[in-house]
Design an enzyme around this catalytic site. Structure first.
Site, PDB file in Angstrom:
ATOM      1  N   ASN A   4      39.313   3.934  17.279  1.00  0.00           N
ATOM      2  CA  ASN A   4      38.394   4.909  17.868  1.00  0.00           C
ATOM      3  C   ASN A   4      38.008   4.470  19.274  1.00  0.00           C
ATOM      4  O   ASN A   4      37.699   5.304  20.120  1.00  0.00           O
ATOM      5  CB  ASN A   4      37.131   5.021  17.006  1.00  0.00           C
ATOM      6  CG  ASN A   4      36.046   5.825  17.680  1.00  0.00           C
ATOM      7  OD1 ASN A   4      36.226   7.012  17.942  1.00  0.00           O
ATOM      8  ND2 ASN A   4      34.928   5.184  18.009  1.00  0.00           N
TER       9      ASN A   4
ATOM     10  N   ARG B 261      31.900  12.515  18.087  1.00  0.00           N
ATOM     11  CA  ARG B 261      33.323  12.181  18.197  1.00  0.00           C
ATOM     12  C   ARG B 261      33.799  11.919  19.615  1.00  0.00           C
ATOM     13  O   ARG B 261      34.812  11.226  19.799  1.00  0.00           O
ATOM     14  CB  ARG B 261      34.159  13.298  17.577  1.00  0.00           C
ATOM     15  CG  ARG B 261      34.065  13.254  16.047  1.00  0.00           C
ATOM     16  CD  ARG B 261      34.550  14.510  15.438  1.00  0.00           C
ATOM     17  NE  ARG B 261      34.652  14.420  13.992  1.00  0.00           N
ATOM     18  CZ  ARG B 261      34.585  15.477  13.200  1.00  0.00           C
ATOM     19  NH1 ARG B 261      34.410  16.692  13.706  1.00  0.00           N
ATOM     20  NH2 ARG B 261      34.694  15.333  11.905  1.00  0.00           N
TER      21      ARG B 261
ATOM     22  N   ASP C  68      35.252   4.740  24.338  1.00  0.00           N
ATOM     23  CA  ASP C  68      35.750   5.699  23.350  1.00  0.00           C
ATOM     24  C   ASP C  68      37.091   6.306  23.744  1.00  0.00           C
ATOM     25  O   ASP C  68      37.190   7.091  24.689  1.00  0.00           O
ATOM     26  CB  ASP C  68      34.704   6.813  23.180  1.00  0.00           C
ATOM     27  CG  ASP C  68      34.886   7.556  21.864  1.00  0.00           C
ATOM     28  OD1 ASP C  68      34.908   6.889  20.812  1.00  0.00           O
ATOM     29  OD2 ASP C  68      35.027   8.791  21.895  1.00  0.00           O
TER      30      ASP C  68
ATOM     31  N   ARG D  51      42.793   0.794   6.411  1.00  0.00           N
ATOM     32  CA  ARG D  51      41.406   1.253   6.451  1.00  0.00           C
ATOM     33  C   ARG D  51      41.195   1.766   7.863  1.00  0.00           C
ATOM     34  O   ARG D  51      41.340   1.013   8.828  1.00  0.00           O
ATOM     35  CB  ARG D  51      40.440   0.111   6.191  1.00  0.00           C
ATOM     36  CG  ARG D  51      38.970   0.504   6.487  1.00  0.00           C
ATOM     37  CD  ARG D  51      38.058  -0.698   6.617  1.00  0.00           C
ATOM     38  NE  ARG D  51      36.661  -0.321   6.766  1.00  0.00           N
ATOM     39  CZ  ARG D  51      36.003  -0.286   7.928  1.00  0.00           C
ATOM     40  NH1 ARG D  51      36.617  -0.591   9.058  1.00  0.00           N
ATOM     41  NH2 ARG D  51      34.729   0.047   7.971  1.00  0.00           N
TER      42      ARG D  51
ATOM     43  N   ASP E 139      38.969   2.539  10.602  1.00  0.00           N
ATOM     44  CA  ASP E 139      37.614   2.271  11.059  1.00  0.00           C
ATOM     45  C   ASP E 139      37.076   3.464  11.855  1.00  0.00           C
ATOM     46  O   ASP E 139      37.793   4.051  12.667  1.00  0.00           O
ATOM     47  CB  ASP E 139      37.639   1.019  11.954  1.00  0.00           C
ATOM     48  CG  ASP E 139      36.266   0.607  12.446  1.00  0.00           C
ATOM     49  OD1 ASP E 139      35.513   0.032  11.643  1.00  0.00           O
ATOM     50  OD2 ASP E 139      35.948   0.877  13.626  1.00  0.00           O
TER      51      ASP E 139
ATOM     52  N   HIS F  89      34.185   9.225  13.723  1.00  0.00           N
ATOM     53  CA  HIS F  89      34.056   9.387  15.170  1.00  0.00           C
ATOM     54  C   HIS F  89      35.348   9.853  15.829  1.00  0.00           C
ATOM     55  O   HIS F  89      35.480   9.803  17.055  1.00  0.00           O
ATOM     56  CB  HIS F  89      33.550   8.072  15.788  1.00  0.00           C
ATOM     57  CG  HIS F  89      32.239   7.648  15.192  1.00  0.00           C
ATOM     58  ND1 HIS F  89      31.045   8.197  15.568  1.00  0.00           N
ATOM     59  CD2 HIS F  89      31.954   6.779  14.191  1.00  0.00           C
ATOM     60  CE1 HIS F  89      30.069   7.669  14.852  1.00  0.00           C
ATOM     61  NE2 HIS F  89      30.600   6.802  14.002  1.00  0.00           N
TER      62      HIS F  89
ATOM     63  N   GLU G 105      36.997   5.416   6.887  1.00  0.00           N
ATOM     64  CA  GLU G 105      35.589   5.079   6.865  1.00  0.00           C
ATOM     65  C   GLU G 105      34.776   6.216   7.480  1.00  0.00           C
ATOM     66  O   GLU G 105      34.780   6.408   8.699  1.00  0.00           O
ATOM     67  CB  GLU G 105      35.353   3.770   7.634  1.00  0.00           C
ATOM     68  CG  GLU G 105      34.036   3.137   7.236  1.00  0.00           C
ATOM     69  CD  GLU G 105      33.130   2.933   8.395  1.00  0.00           C
ATOM     70  OE1 GLU G 105      33.475   3.354   9.504  1.00  0.00           O
ATOM     71  OE2 GLU G 105      32.065   2.348   8.179  1.00  0.00           O
TER      72      GLU G 105
ATOM     73  N   ASN H 166      29.741  -3.296   1.389  1.00  0.00           N
ATOM     74  CA  ASN H 166      30.836  -3.601   2.315  1.00  0.00           C
ATOM     75  C   ASN H 166      30.324  -4.560   3.386  1.00  0.00           C
ATOM     76  O   ASN H 166      29.159  -4.989   3.348  1.00  0.00           O
ATOM     77  CB  ASN H 166      31.475  -2.323   2.886  1.00  0.00           C
ATOM     78  CG  ASN H 166      30.666  -1.707   4.018  1.00  0.00           C
ATOM     79  OD1 ASN H 166      29.520  -2.077   4.261  1.00  0.00           O
ATOM     80  ND2 ASN H 166      31.259  -0.767   4.717  1.00  0.00           N
TER      81      ASN H 166
ATOM     82  N   ARG I 249      37.092  -1.317  -4.548  1.00  0.00           N
ATOM     83  CA  ARG I 249      37.253  -2.515  -3.701  1.00  0.00           C
ATOM     84  C   ARG I 249      36.136  -3.501  -4.015  1.00  0.00           C
ATOM     85  O   ARG I 249      34.964  -3.126  -4.052  1.00  0.00           O
ATOM     86  CB  ARG I 249      37.171  -2.141  -2.221  1.00  0.00           C
ATOM     87  CG  ARG I 249      37.251  -3.367  -1.288  1.00  0.00           C
ATOM     88  CD  ARG I 249      37.127  -2.974   0.185  1.00  0.00           C
ATOM     89  NE  ARG I 249      35.857  -2.320   0.464  1.00  0.00           N
ATOM     90  CZ  ARG I 249      35.616  -1.596   1.557  1.00  0.00           C
ATOM     91  NH1 ARG I 249      36.543  -1.421   2.471  1.00  0.00           N
ATOM     92  NH2 ARG I 249      34.425  -1.031   1.722  1.00  0.00           N
TER      93      ARG I 249
HETATM   94  C1  LM2 Z   1      32.701   0.446  11.870  1.00  0.00           C
HETATM   95  N1  LM2 Z   1      33.024   1.395  11.106  1.00  0.00           N
HETATM   96  O1  LM2 Z   1      33.049   2.652  11.487  1.00  0.00           O
HETATM   97  C2  LM2 Z   1      32.648  -0.943  11.391  1.00  0.00           C
HETATM   98  O2  LM2 Z   1      32.658  -0.982   9.976  1.00  0.00           O
HETATM   99  C3  LM2 Z   1      31.451  -1.612  11.984  1.00  0.00           C
HETATM  100  O3  LM2 Z   1      31.382  -2.941  11.518  1.00  0.00           O
HETATM  101  C4  LM2 Z   1      31.552  -1.550  13.511  1.00  0.00           C
HETATM  102  O4  LM2 Z   1      30.348  -1.984  14.134  1.00  0.00           O
HETATM  103  C5  LM2 Z   1      31.754  -0.141  13.996  1.00  0.00           C
HETATM  104  N2  LM2 Z   1      32.374   0.750  13.126  1.00  0.00           N
HETATM  105  C6  LM2 Z   1      32.584  -0.179  15.264  1.00  0.00           C
HETATM  106  O5  LM2 Z   1      33.899  -0.568  14.957  1.00  0.00           O
HETATM  107  C7  LM2 Z   1      30.216  -3.381  14.349  1.00  0.00           C
HETATM  108  C8  LM2 Z   1      28.743  -3.766  14.378  1.00  0.00           C
HETATM  109  C9  LM2 Z   1      28.091  -3.378  15.690  1.00  0.00           C
HETATM  110  C10 LM2 Z   1      28.888  -3.948  16.857  1.00  0.00           C
HETATM  111  C11 LM2 Z   1      30.290  -3.333  16.762  1.00  0.00           C
HETATM  112  C12 LM2 Z   1      31.197  -3.766  17.892  1.00  0.00           C
HETATM  113  O6  LM2 Z   1      28.081  -3.127  13.279  1.00  0.00           O
HETATM  114  O7  LM2 Z   1      26.754  -3.926  15.706  1.00  0.00           O
HETATM  115  O8  LM2 Z   1      28.273  -3.605  18.083  1.00  0.00           O
HETATM  116  O9  LM2 Z   1      30.901  -3.756  15.540  1.00  0.00           O
HETATM  117  O10 LM2 Z   1      31.338  -5.144  17.953  1.00  0.00           O
HETATM  118  C13 LM2 Z   1      28.060  -4.692  18.983  1.00  0.00           C
HETATM  119  C14 LM2 Z   1      26.570  -4.950  19.210  1.00  0.00           C
HETATM  120  C15 LM2 Z   1      25.932  -3.723  19.846  1.00  0.00           C
HETATM  121  C16 LM2 Z   1      26.641  -3.407  21.169  1.00  0.00           C
HETATM  122  C17 LM2 Z   1      28.142  -3.224  20.885  1.00  0.00           C
HETATM  123  C18 LM2 Z   1      28.938  -2.984  22.163  1.00  0.00           C
HETATM  124  O11 LM2 Z   1      25.977  -5.225  17.938  1.00  0.00           O
HETATM  125  O12 LM2 Z   1      24.562  -3.998  20.110  1.00  0.00           O
HETATM  126  O13 LM2 Z   1      26.112  -2.182  21.694  1.00  0.00           O
HETATM  127  O14 LM2 Z   1      28.662  -4.398  20.257  1.00  0.00           O
HETATM  128  O15 LM2 Z   1      28.861  -4.074  23.035  1.00  0.00           O
HETATM  129  C19 LM2 Z   1      25.580  -2.242  23.035  1.00  0.00           C
HETATM  130 CA    CA Z   2      35.478   8.857  19.298  1.00  0.00          CA
END
Ligand code: LM2
Ligand code: CA
Length: 483
Positions: free
Chosen positions: A101, A151, A160, A192, A194, A198, A231, A294, A333
């Site tokens: 995405n 999206r 994105d 899977r 991700d 979106h 997801e 998860n 799972r």
């Molecule tokens: C998912 N599924 O749709 C994943 O299961 C989830 O773990 C992912 O988020 C998300 N989508 C994007 O692939 C995780 C986590 C976020 C983290 C992102 C990117 O939950 O907290 O965001 O991965 O690493 C982090 C920071 C956030 C920041 C972002 C961009 O926590 O504060 O936003 O990176 O720098 C400014």
């Molecule tokens: Ca998107």
């Protein structure tokens, strides 16, 4: 496509979250195949941006792709290929968490786990390559009642990608098809997807249609298609619905995770589980991809909040997992975690950020910071139960009207649960007359069978030869011992 492509006698996967490829290969051979696990969901395989936060690297850096080269903290391309081969050889399929995405967050120049560089402010990722015209605009996701915003804008600031672009689709497909059967003869069984919520279902349809058939060299049937589980977090009340994705493949049923947590926390009565599944407003079973927790919602990310049960609440957690594996609803799972207090902290690692392998204790549990729920006796034995009752329905439901229930799976399995008090009840177990093993505690005859870990058939008994000297003409005869 909804078929997991697992071997016929298996039907549950385990998410070995943040495990290294070499460790997963070992685990397939020494444990998973023997306990009847049919597959492993692995953490993202492609290169991600390195994120350093204080003393650690957060687990979520792996959700920030910087290229489609197969180099992460879990290992490189050769190690990945070797793992896929070794697991497929013992009937354990590999499902890859694919993140397409978006690319990295917007944080200037970023460096990847394979040495690549990215320029997130100008949306230039030369190692793919992607440039700014491959992305949607800079808007952030702020309104879940607006499907276009959900999206076409950035999820937590992650750059994105525009999957409507032919170039972007082609590039994503080259990556996915490489994992299926290209170049070094890989052989994954599915993906899977991700953040599917979106992305536009129409774009995903084009991408899925371009996927190759699975690699027959890894034992897949000719013409077999990759298993897809998408997801999509949908607890209701938003613009995007799970139902926009079910014609494309399986979809995560987050209501299952939230509701099973509520029930086994004791906030609801077990008796109400009598119509578990569609009766609770969940999607049709054939589409549903289900789990108790998860990698997101076990630590307060994603959906479900404090309803979610995890390893931290071990007794209630094991009951919820046992119910999930005993019940016919959905494709299941099992989660396998590392211990955490800080919800952002990454897996056990040394001071250079290298992931530390799980240690394996004599009693089958793990050490070095790994929880290994999939090695908990009650959990892996229920994986075996689910395999044994495959293809049967649910019958002979019993409940005391409150916190005690029991049911049969055809004539092959019987299970009882109590979330309050001892069950004192005569019940129909549906099983042919005989002496049975309690597979959850597994402390009856089964423990004295031969060790399947050493290649003995399951249920095999020790060979006995008795020294009886009988040349005839004495009181004691050999014939007293032959039976
Ligand atoms: C998912 N599924 O749709 C994943 O299961 C989830 O773990 C992912 O988020 C998300 N989508 C994007 O692939 C995780 C986590 C976020 C983290 C992102 C990117 O939950 O907290 O965001 O991965 O690493 C982090 C920071 C956030 C920041 C972002 C961009 O926590 O504060 O936003 O990176 O720098 C400014
Ligand atoms: Ca998107």
């Amino acid at each position: 496509q909804y078929d997991t492509n697992m071997w016929g006698d298996r039907n549950t996967m385990v998410h070995l979250f943040e495990w290294k490829w070499n460790d997963i290969a070992d685990e397939c051979e020494r444990f998973l195949q023997h306990k009847g696990y049919g597959g492993v969901q692995v953490s993202p395989v492609n290169e991600n941006a390195i994120v350093t936060s204080g003393t650690y690297r957060p687990w979520w850096e792996r959700y920030q792709p910087i290229s489609y080269n197969l180099v992460t903290r879990s290992g490189n391309e050769e190690e990945f290929a070797s793992m896929v081969r070794r697991c497929n050889n013992v009937g354990v399929r590999i499902y890859v968490d694919v993140v397409f995405n978006h690319m990295t967050g917007n944080s200037g120049t970023v460096y990847g786990t394979g040495g690549s560089i990215g320029y997130s402010d100008s949306k230039y990722y030369p190692a793919v390559p992607y440039g700014s015209n491959d992305f949607n605009s800079d808007c952030g996701i702020t309104n879940y009642n607006d499907a276009i915003n959900v999206r076409n804008c950035e999820l937590v600031g992650l750059r994105d990608l525009n999957q409507g672009s032919t170039y972007v689709r082609t590039t994503i497909l080259a990556f996915l098809n490489k994992l299926i059967n290209k170049l070094i003869n890989l052989g994954v069984a599915g993906f899977r997807v991700d953040a599917a919520k979106h992305m536009w279902p129409g774009d995903l349809e084009v991408i899925y249609a371009g996927l190759n058939n699975l690699n027959t060299d890894h034992g897949f049937a000719s013409g077999a298609r990759p298993y897809i589980f998408q997801e999509v977090i949908d607890l209701g009340g938003e613009a995007v619905s799970f139902s926009e994705y079910t014609h494309l493949g399986a979809v995560t049923e987050f209501k299952f995770s939230a509701e099973i947590g509520r029930v086994f926390h004791g906030y609801d009565q077990l008796t109400w589980l009598s119509n578990w599944g569609e009766g609770w407003g969940f999607m049709a079973s054939q589409y549903a991809f289900v789990f108790v927790d998860n990698h997101d919602n076990q630590r307060g990310h994603g959906a479900g909040g404090s309803n979610i049960l995890t390893y931290k609440n071990a007794k209630q957690y094991k009951m919820a997992i046992a119910f999930m594996l005993a019940h016919p609803y959905g494709s299941t799972r099992v989660m396998s975690s590392f211990y955490f207090d800080d919800t952002e902290a990454g897996p056990p690692a040394d001071s250079n950020g290298n992931i530390i392998s799980p240690g394996i204790n004599a009693d089958d549990t793990c050490s070095n910071g790994w929880v290994c729920e999939h090695r908990w006796r009650q959990i892996y034995n229920m994986v075996g139960f689910k395999n044994a009752v495959k293809g049967t329905g649910l019958n002979d439901w019993w409940s005391n009207g409150a916190q005690q229930i029991a049911f049969c799976r055809g004539g092959s399995g019987f299970v009882a649960f109590t979330n309050g008090g001892t069950i004192a009840q005569t019940m129909q177990t549906c099983l042919p007359a005989g002496t049975y093993c309690d597979v959850i505690s597994a402390l009856i005859a089964g423990d004295y069978n031969l060790n399947t870990d050493h290649g003995f058939a399951s249920g095999a008994r020790p060979y006995i030869f008795q020294e009886v000297i009988d040349l005839g003409g004495e009181a004691v005869s050999f014939s007293e011992y032959t039976h």
